[in-house]
Design an enzyme around this catalytic site. Structure first.
Site, PDB file in Angstrom:
ATOM      1  N   ILE A 128       0.834  -1.206   0.000  1.00 24.13           N
ATOM      2  CA  ILE A 128       0.000   0.000   0.000  1.00 24.13           C
ATOM      3  C   ILE A 128       0.867   1.254   0.000  1.00 24.13           C
ATOM      4  O   ILE A 128       1.995   1.224   0.481  1.00 24.13           O
ATOM      5  CB  ILE A 128      -0.978  -0.034   1.214  1.00 24.13           C
ATOM      6  CG1 ILE A 128      -1.939   1.161   1.232  1.00 24.13           C
ATOM      7  CG2 ILE A 128      -0.245  -0.178   2.543  1.00 24.13           C
ATOM      8  CD1 ILE A 128      -3.120   1.005   2.192  1.00 24.13           C
ATOM      9  N   CYS A 129       0.333   2.329  -0.603  1.00 23.52           N
ATOM     10  CA  CYS A 129       0.929   3.677  -0.543  1.00 23.52           C
ATOM     11  C   CYS A 129       2.218   3.741  -1.375  1.00 23.52           C
ATOM     12  O   CYS A 129       2.177   3.507  -2.580  1.00 23.52           O
ATOM     13  CB  CYS A 129       1.147   4.068   0.915  1.00 23.52           C
ATOM     14  SG  CYS A 129       1.326   5.846   1.190  1.00 23.52           S
ATOM     15  N   ALA A 130       3.357   4.046  -0.764  1.00 25.83           N
ATOM     16  CA  ALA A 130       4.610   4.085  -1.523  1.00 25.83           C
ATOM     17  C   ALA A 130       5.183   2.692  -1.749  1.00 25.83           C
ATOM     18  O   ALA A 130       6.068   2.520  -2.613  1.00 25.83           O
ATOM     19  CB  ALA A 130       5.641   4.948  -0.788  1.00 25.83           C
TER      20      ALA A 130
END
Lengths: 184, 184
Positions: free
Chosen positions: A101-103
């Protein structure tokens, strides 16, 4: 037999993105092991210190799913680890679930090559780190076979519920969504 | 001057309900102190062990807001503490923010009497612990002056953003909502 998930936390992990899947999956009776990348105490990107269950190199299990939270410098730290890259390639080779998730999709999964030719999402802007072979989507959660990626803290609950659906079944995920009062 | 918030964690606190406000408020530059009720390491209701910043009786600050997460037996443990009840009454007497989520409005706030004559929400079903003097609402987040209450894990982000709005301003909360990719 309950499914097993391994979540790896590096210094600077994003707290919501780590804790939401841990909480939801443990409610779903998935056996979640929290591994610290370099130590048993890990500090999140907002200063929360969490005691991991073990250090990654102590883990000898065969998980059904590998989960990688975002956060900075957490994702960069995960991305620089050969041990983490080894786990990702092993899980992908075995057709097991790899979730980030995310970066983390951009900084941890993409460099290993496992996203090439596959659909994936990430925190808006991080897609600049995707090689052109990755089919970037702007979905909040993107499922492409065994690969599950998501955008950021605000989509952590949707990400966690999709993981619960895959690891513990649609009915369990539906019950959790209702019981935990998740909107929509 | 940044505002200060005190969050009290007892054994069995709900991880999402605790970590989401901590994460969002620290992003909002609110100074959040995490106090363990009885020790510096506190175990959540899903087994996550968190290192508090200090034990509650070591805290000598003057917070602008007191935050109480839910979870079982976390809420029951908070509700049985005279020290926690003392903090709640002191904060309410001074007109400062008292915020609680899930079972905590019913098991921790209500017994102190501070909800009498006020509007409040809680995890569905927990309202049976509200005295009849409490104006129970079914809102996901309920704001009545300095009292902010919310329903459960799925409303933790909305709860945290309302706290951020009150402690750091509407513009900061709006920026965080967008940057953290919160839906709706």
């Amino acid at each position: 037999m309950p499914k097993k998930a391994l979540i790896i936390l590096a210094e600077g992990f994003e707290e919501i993105e780590a804790l939401t899947p841990i909480d939801v999956l443990r409610r779903a009776e998935v056996e979640v092991v929290i591994a610290g990348l370099t130590g048993k105490t890990v500090r999140g990107s907002h200063g929360v210190r969490l005691a991991a269950d073990l250090v990654l190199n102590e883990y000898k299990g065969e998980p059904d799913a590998l989960i990688l939270p975002g956060g900075m410098p957490g994702s960069a730290n995960l991305g620089q680890s050969k041990e983490v890259a080894g786990w990702i390639k092993k899980m992908a080779d075995e057709g097991k679930m790899v979730a980030a998730i995310c970066a983390a999709p951009a900084l941890v999964l993409a460099p290993t090559g496992i996203l090439d030719g596959r659909k994936a999402t990430c925190y808006p802007g991080c897609e600049r780190h995707f090689p052109s072979a990755v089919k970037f989507t702007q979905d909040r959660v993107c499922v492409d076979g065994n690969l599950i990626t998501s955008q950021g803290p605000g989509s952590a609950f949707e990400f966690a519920l999709i993981l619960a659906e895959h690891l513990a079944g649609r009915e369990k995920a539906r019950t959790l969504r209702e019981g935990m009062l998740v909107k929509g």
